[in-house]
Design a protein around this motif. Structure first.
Motif, PDB file in Angstrom:
ATOM      1  N   GLU B   1     -22.451  17.912  11.036  1.00  0.00           N
ATOM      2  CA  GLU B   1     -20.919  17.660  10.714  1.00  0.00           C
ATOM      3  C   GLU B   1     -20.674  17.700   9.366  1.00  0.00           C
ATOM      4  OE1 GLU B   1     -17.996  15.084  12.732  1.00  0.00           O
ATOM      5  OE2 GLU B   1     -18.144  14.089  11.111  1.00  0.00           O
ATOM      6  N   ILE B   2     -19.877  18.353   8.515  1.00  0.00           N
ATOM      7  CA  ILE B   2     -19.558  18.409   7.407  1.00  0.00           C
ATOM      8  C   ILE B   2     -18.544  17.110   7.007  1.00  0.00           C
ATOM      9  CG2 ILE B   2     -18.167  19.761   5.468  1.00  0.00           C
ATOM     10  CD1 ILE B   2     -19.104  22.484   6.833  1.00  0.00           C
ATOM     11  N   VAL B   3     -19.149  16.542   5.944  1.00  0.00           N
ATOM     12  CA  VAL B   3     -17.993  15.293   5.383  1.00  0.00           C
ATOM     13  C   VAL B   3     -17.606  15.727   4.172  1.00  0.00           C
ATOM     14  CG1 VAL B   3     -18.371  12.806   4.695  1.00  0.00           C
ATOM     15  CG2 VAL B   3     -20.190  13.898   6.344  1.00  0.00           C
ATOM     16  N   LEU B   4     -16.201  15.240   4.108  1.00  0.00           N
ATOM     17  CA  LEU B   4     -15.383  15.568   3.210  1.00  0.00           C
ATOM     18  C   LEU B   4     -14.944  14.231   2.501  1.00  0.00           C
ATOM     19  CD1 LEU B   4     -12.796  18.035   4.666  1.00  0.00           C
ATOM     20  CD2 LEU B   4     -14.895  18.613   3.308  1.00  0.00           C
ATOM     21  N   THR B   5     -15.188  14.142   1.032  1.00  0.00           N
ATOM     22  CA  THR B   5     -15.124  12.932   0.412  1.00  0.00           C
ATOM     23  C   THR B   5     -13.939  13.232  -0.712  1.00  0.00           C
ATOM     24  OG1 THR B   5     -17.488  12.399   0.385  1.00  0.00           O
ATOM     25  CG2 THR B   5     -16.174  11.051  -1.240  1.00  0.00           C
ATOM     26  N   GLN B   6     -12.834  12.333  -0.451  1.00  0.00           N
ATOM     27  CA  GLN B   6     -11.827  12.608  -1.517  1.00  0.00           C
ATOM     28  C   GLN B   6     -11.828  11.631  -2.601  1.00  0.00           C
ATOM     29  OE1 GLN B   6      -8.650  13.465   2.043  1.00  0.00           O
ATOM     30  NE2 GLN B   6      -7.793  13.364   0.027  1.00  0.00           N
ATOM     31  N   SER B   7     -11.379  12.182  -3.683  1.00  0.00           N
ATOM     32  CA  SER B   7     -11.245  11.133  -4.915  1.00  0.00           C
ATOM     33  C   SER B   7     -10.088  11.381  -5.532  1.00  0.00           C
ATOM     34  CB  SER B   7     -12.579  11.062  -5.596  1.00  0.00           C
ATOM     35  OG  SER B   7     -12.769  12.177  -6.177  1.00  0.00           O
ATOM     36  N   PRO B   8      -9.227  10.323  -6.078  1.00  0.00           N
ATOM     37  CA  PRO B   8      -9.520   8.887  -5.845  1.00  0.00           C
ATOM     38  C   PRO B   8      -8.987   8.523  -4.647  1.00  0.00           C
ATOM     39  CG  PRO B   8      -7.562   9.217  -7.205  1.00  0.00           C
ATOM     40  CD  PRO B   8      -8.256  10.573  -7.085  1.00  0.00           C
ATOM     41  N   THR B   9      -9.456   7.280  -4.092  1.00  0.00           N
ATOM     42  CA  THR B   9      -8.807   6.986  -2.797  1.00  0.00           C
ATOM     43  C   THR B   9      -7.440   6.735  -2.974  1.00  0.00           C
ATOM     44  OG1 THR B   9     -10.852   6.100  -2.343  1.00  0.00           O
ATOM     45  CG2 THR B   9      -9.140   5.114  -0.950  1.00  0.00           C
ATOM     46  N   THR B  10      -6.888   6.004  -4.210  1.00  0.00           N
ATOM     47  CA  THR B  10      -5.545   5.534  -4.385  1.00  0.00           C
ATOM     48  C   THR B  10      -5.269   5.761  -5.876  1.00  0.00           C
ATOM     49  OG1 THR B  10      -6.018   3.406  -4.776  1.00  0.00           O
ATOM     50  CG2 THR B  10      -5.360   3.812  -2.515  1.00  0.00           C
ATOM     51  N   MET B  11      -4.022   6.244  -6.044  1.00  0.00           N
ATOM     52  CA  MET B  11      -3.777   6.215  -7.552  1.00  0.00           C
ATOM     53  C   MET B  11      -2.260   6.120  -7.895  1.00  0.00           C
ATOM     54  SD  MET B  11      -4.094  10.451  -8.305  1.00  0.00           S
ATOM     55  CE  MET B  11      -3.649  10.200 -10.088  1.00  0.00           C
ATOM     56  N   ALA B  12      -1.776   5.949  -9.015  1.00  0.00           N
ATOM     57  CA  ALA B  12      -0.498   5.674  -9.308  1.00  0.00           C
ATOM     58  C   ALA B  12      -0.203   6.771 -10.392  1.00  0.00           C
ATOM     59  CB  ALA B  12      -0.171   4.431  -9.645  1.00  0.00           C
ATOM     60  N   ALA B  13       0.884   7.717 -10.249  1.00  0.00           N
ATOM     61  CA  ALA B  13       1.092   8.530 -11.497  1.00  0.00           C
ATOM     62  C   ALA B  13       2.600   8.306 -12.092  1.00  0.00           C
ATOM     63  CB  ALA B  13       0.939  10.018 -11.140  1.00  0.00           C
ATOM     64  N   SER B  14       2.706   8.453 -12.988  1.00  0.00           N
ATOM     65  CA  SER B  14       4.045   8.419 -13.814  1.00  0.00           C
ATOM     66  C   SER B  14       4.980   9.817 -13.570  1.00  0.00           C
ATOM     67  CB  SER B  14       3.974   7.943 -15.267  1.00  0.00           C
ATOM     68  OG  SER B  14       3.452   6.960 -15.692  1.00  0.00           O
ATOM     69  N   PRO B  15       6.126   9.633 -13.386  1.00  0.00           N
ATOM     70  CA  PRO B  15       6.844  10.805 -13.213  1.00  0.00           C
ATOM     71  C   PRO B  15       6.531  11.875 -14.499  1.00  0.00           C
ATOM     72  CG  PRO B  15       8.414   8.963 -12.901  1.00  0.00           C
ATOM     73  CD  PRO B  15       6.970   8.299 -13.414  1.00  0.00           C
ATOM     74  N   GLY B  16       6.661  12.974 -14.004  1.00  0.00           N
ATOM     75  CA  GLY B  16       6.118  14.135 -15.202  1.00  0.00           C
ATOM     76  C   GLY B  16       4.733  14.238 -15.384  1.00  0.00           C
TER      77      GLY B  16
END
Lengths: 118, 106
Positions: B1-16
């Motif tokens: 099975e192909i494992v997909l690893t996403q990063s980051p797990t959580t993040m916060a970004a400012s408008p723009g």
């Protein structure tokens, strides 16, 4: 407008069975592969099973093989998931989806919650 | 099975702000697909076949990648982009999702 409406979810005891249904409208049902995707509470998405246009080919994730059966009735534009020998880890919201080769889910239903608990 | 690893797990970004979410596959895949999910709602297709925007997706979103590395980029973060994003692949009858990236607004 494409609509996928799931039904059949509920509370069931471990080891028992449940059958989910999905009524499709707004598109030619027999032109699409279909699939079930589930999401445990507060968890990510997990593919469960897929079925070809005419039902001749079916595919399952390993953890449900031999326990779940996906089927379809093109005359009724309906998709089904028969779930036997249910386990607590099957607790999830089950989504009915259209599956577009080479492999993405274009339309999703609103989901039906299955809770496996004694 | 192909494992997909996403990063980051959580993040916060400012408008723009420019945002990039990465999805790495344990083996090479031909395409990557992305979904957006907001609390209490069904997932929505967002980017398919690596770089094609699904219907109604704003063009500040883009997708790219090949082999084992793929990304979803927002050129300029907006409040409505707050959601969890999942990558997904199908290859040789192996169909898997990443664990998701929760994106919040600062």
């Amino acid at each position: 407008e494409v609509q996928l409406v799931e039904s059949g979810g509920g509370l069931v005891q471990p080891g028992r069975s449940l059958k989910l249904s999905c009524a499709a409208s707004g598109f030619t049902f027999s032109d699409y592969y279909m699939a079930w995707v589930r999401q445990a509470p507060t968890k990510g998405l997990e593919w469960v099973a897929s079925i070809s246009y005419d039902g001749g080919s079916t595919y399952y994730r390993d953890s449900v093989k031999g326990r779940f059966t996906i089927s379809r009735d093109n005359a009724k534009s309906s998709l089904y998931l028969q779930m036997d020998s249910l386990r607590s880890e099957d607790t999830a919201t089950y989504y009915c989806t259209t599956f577009i080769p080479p492999g993405w889910f274009a339309y999703w239903g609103q989901g039906t919650l299955v809770t496996v608990s004694s | 099975e192909i494992v997909l690893t996403q990063s980051p797990t959580t993040m916060a970004a400012s408008p723009g702000e420019k945002v990039t979410i990465t999805c790495r596959a344990s083996s090479s895949v031909s395409y990557m697909h992305w979904y957006q999910q907001k609390p209490g709602a069904s997932p929505k297709p967002w980017i398919y076949d690596t770089s094609k925007l699904a219907s109604g997706v704003p063009n500040r979103f883009s997708g790219s990648g090949s082999g084992t590395s793929y990304s979803l980029t927002i050129s300029s973060m907006e409040t409505e982009d707050t959601a969890t994003y999942y990558c997904q692949q199908w290859s040789s009858n192996s169909l898997t999702f990443g664990s998701g990236t929760k994106l919040e607004i600062k």
